[in-house]
Design a protein around this motif. Sequence first.
Motif, short mmCIF file in Angstrom:
data_model
loop_
_atom_site.label_atom_id
_atom_site.label_comp_id
_atom_site.label_asym_id
_atom_site.label_seq_id
_atom_site.Cartn_x
_atom_site.Cartn_y
_atom_site.Cartn_z
N MET B 13 -78.43 41.30 -16.96
CA MET B 13 -78.06 41.07 -15.56
C MET B 13 -76.81 40.17 -15.49
SD MET B 13 -80.43 39.28 -12.68
CE MET B 13 -80.31 37.66 -13.39
N TYR B 14 -76.83 39.08 -16.26
CA TYR B 14 -75.69 38.16 -16.26
C TYR B 14 -74.42 38.87 -16.73
CZ TYR B 14 -79.11 34.36 -15.87
OH TYR B 14 -80.13 33.54 -15.48
N MET B 15 -74.53 39.67 -17.78
CA MET B 15 -73.36 40.38 -18.33
C MET B 15 -72.81 41.36 -17.30
SD MET B 15 -72.69 39.19 -21.28
CE MET B 15 -71.67 40.34 -22.13
N PHE B 16 -73.68 42.04 -16.57
CA PHE B 16 -73.20 42.98 -15.54
C PHE B 16 -72.48 42.22 -14.42
CE2 PHE B 16 -74.01 46.97 -17.04
CZ PHE B 16 -75.33 47.26 -17.33
N TYR B 17 -73.03 41.06 -14.03
CA TYR B 17 -72.35 40.26 -13.00
C TYR B 17 -70.97 39.84 -13.48
CZ TYR B 17 -76.65 39.60 -10.23
OH TYR B 17 -77.77 39.79 -9.46
N ILE B 18 -70.89 39.38 -14.73
CA ILE B 18 -69.60 38.92 -15.27
C ILE B 18 -68.62 40.08 -15.35
CG2 ILE B 18 -68.50 38.05 -17.38
CD1 ILE B 18 -71.04 36.36 -17.80
N LEU B 19 -69.09 41.24 -15.81
CA LEU B 19 -68.20 42.41 -15.90
C LEU B 19 -67.72 42.83 -14.51
CD1 LEU B 19 -69.79 44.74 -18.60
CD2 LEU B 19 -67.42 43.99 -18.49
N ALA B 20 -68.63 42.79 -13.53
CA ALA B 20 -68.25 43.17 -12.16
C ALA B 20 -67.19 42.21 -11.62
CB ALA B 20 -69.49 43.15 -11.25
N LEU B 21 -67.36 40.93 -11.92
CA LEU B 21 -66.38 39.93 -11.48
C LEU B 21 -65.03 40.20 -12.12
CD1 LEU B 21 -65.85 37.21 -10.03
CD2 LEU B 21 -66.47 36.08 -12.15
N PHE B 22 -65.02 40.48 -13.43
CA PHE B 22 -63.75 40.76 -14.11
C PHE B 22 -63.08 42.02 -13.56
CE2 PHE B 22 -64.19 37.23 -16.45
CZ PHE B 22 -64.84 37.25 -17.66
N VAL B 23 -63.87 43.05 -13.25
CA VAL B 23 -63.29 44.28 -12.71
C VAL B 23 -62.67 44.01 -11.33
CG1 VAL B 23 -63.84 46.58 -11.82
CG2 VAL B 23 -64.74 45.86 -14.02
N LEU B 24 -63.34 43.23 -10.51
CA LEU B 24 -62.79 42.88 -9.19
C LEU B 24 -61.50 42.10 -9.35
CD1 LEU B 24 -65.97 41.85 -7.16
CD2 LEU B 24 -64.43 43.74 -6.66
N LEU B 25 -61.50 41.15 -10.27
CA LEU B 25 -60.29 40.35 -10.48
C LEU B 25 -59.17 41.21 -11.07
CD1 LEU B 25 -61.96 37.07 -11.77
CD2 LEU B 25 -60.74 37.38 -9.63
N TRP B 26 -59.51 42.17 -11.92
CA TRP B 26 -58.51 43.10 -12.44
C TRP B 26 -57.88 43.90 -11.32
CZ3 TRP B 26 -58.53 48.50 -12.22
CH2 TRP B 26 -57.57 49.14 -12.99
N GLY B 27 -58.68 44.30 -10.35
CA GLY B 27 -58.18 45.13 -9.26
C GLY B 27 -57.36 44.37 -8.22
N PHE B 28 -57.73 43.09 -8.00
CA PHE B 28 -57.14 42.37 -6.87
C PHE B 28 -56.19 41.25 -7.26
CE2 PHE B 28 -59.13 44.66 -3.62
CZ PHE B 28 -60.43 44.93 -3.99
N THR B 29 -55.93 41.06 -8.55
CA THR B 29 -54.96 40.03 -8.94
C THR B 29 -53.83 40.69 -9.73
OG1 THR B 29 -56.09 39.57 -11.02
CG2 THR B 29 -56.78 38.26 -9.12
N PRO B 30 -52.67 39.99 -9.84
CA PRO B 30 -51.57 40.57 -10.62
C PRO B 30 -51.73 40.42 -12.12
CG PRO B 30 -50.89 38.50 -9.63
CD PRO B 30 -52.28 38.77 -9.13
N TYR B 31 -52.83 39.77 -12.59
CA TYR B 31 -53.00 39.51 -14.02
C TYR B 31 -53.82 40.62 -14.68
CZ TYR B 31 -51.74 34.93 -12.23
OH TYR B 31 -51.11 33.91 -11.58
N ARG B 32 -53.27 41.82 -14.66
CA ARG B 32 -54.07 42.98 -15.10
C ARG B 32 -54.35 42.98 -16.59
NH1 ARG B 32 -53.95 48.24 -11.57
NH2 ARG B 32 -54.77 47.19 -9.75
N THR B 33 -53.35 42.61 -17.39
CA THR B 33 -53.58 42.65 -18.85
C THR B 33 -54.63 41.62 -19.26
OG1 THR B 33 -51.70 41.16 -19.15
CG2 THR B 33 -51.29 43.49 -19.48
N ILE B 34 -54.62 40.48 -18.58
CA ILE B 34 -55.60 39.43 -18.90
C ILE B 34 -57.02 39.92 -18.63
CG2 ILE B 34 -56.45 37.18 -18.12
CD1 ILE B 34 -53.53 36.29 -17.87
N PHE B 35 -57.24 40.46 -17.45
CA PHE B 35 -58.60 40.87 -17.10
C PHE B 35 -59.00 42.16 -17.80
CE2 PHE B 35 -59.84 37.51 -14.55
CZ PHE B 35 -58.77 37.10 -13.79
N ALA B 36 -58.02 43.02 -18.12
CA ALA B 36 -58.36 44.20 -18.92
C ALA B 36 -58.82 43.77 -20.31
CB ALA B 36 -57.15 45.13 -19.03
N GLY B 37 -58.16 42.76 -20.89
CA GLY B 37 -58.58 42.23 -22.19
C GLY B 37 -59.97 41.61 -22.11
N LEU B 38 -60.21 40.90 -21.02
CA LEU B 38 -61.55 40.29 -20.84
C LEU B 38 -62.62 41.37 -20.68
CD1 LEU B 38 -60.82 37.27 -18.47
CD2 LEU B 38 -61.85 37.16 -20.73
#
Lengths: 70, 128
Positions: B13-38
Amino acid sequence: MGALAAAIAIGLGALGAGIGNGMIVSKTVEGMARQPETAGLLRTTMFIGVGLVEAIPIMGVVVAFIALFQ
Amino acid sequence: MPDLHLLFTRYRMYMFYILALFVLLWGFTPYRTIFAGLILGTATSFINMWLLYKRTLKLSDAVKSGKTAYSIGSFSRFAYAALAALIAIKFPNYFDIAFTLLGLATSYLVMALDSIIMFIFKRKRKGR
């Protein structure tokens, strides 16, 4: 030199992981054999232990590949 | 300490929450390579955790039935981590290697933090 660095990183990391995992699993199996009713608790402890022991060697593997290919 | 199935359900459950957060941040921030790596590192770390869970169950079943369990899959976990590193090295425009390395540590951070939180709760309950 990159290949040497990678080999040392992976080798020592695997050595640490192997020794750590070997100790954890051996004690777990021994505990399960002595007291089968505590198998659930031992299994959970082994899961957490192996996970934490392997964390640093896995990062060592990644650093080794970075040293090798960059 | 809870049963392994309950523990893994909580970690999942925690891992899914973290992944969902990273995907949202990948979509809505300009730091795409950082969040894609995460995302790459966290997904690999999640696979490693699931593999360890399956192998732990297999080992305990083997001990119970008197059979032999030959490995707990360490080499496979190292290989998955190496694969994630190779993908990040091959495509540096899409995945940041440093943050891929950080993502690989996510499941271990989740395990460690969950253990600390459970320890604190237990102490508080004992104190009452």
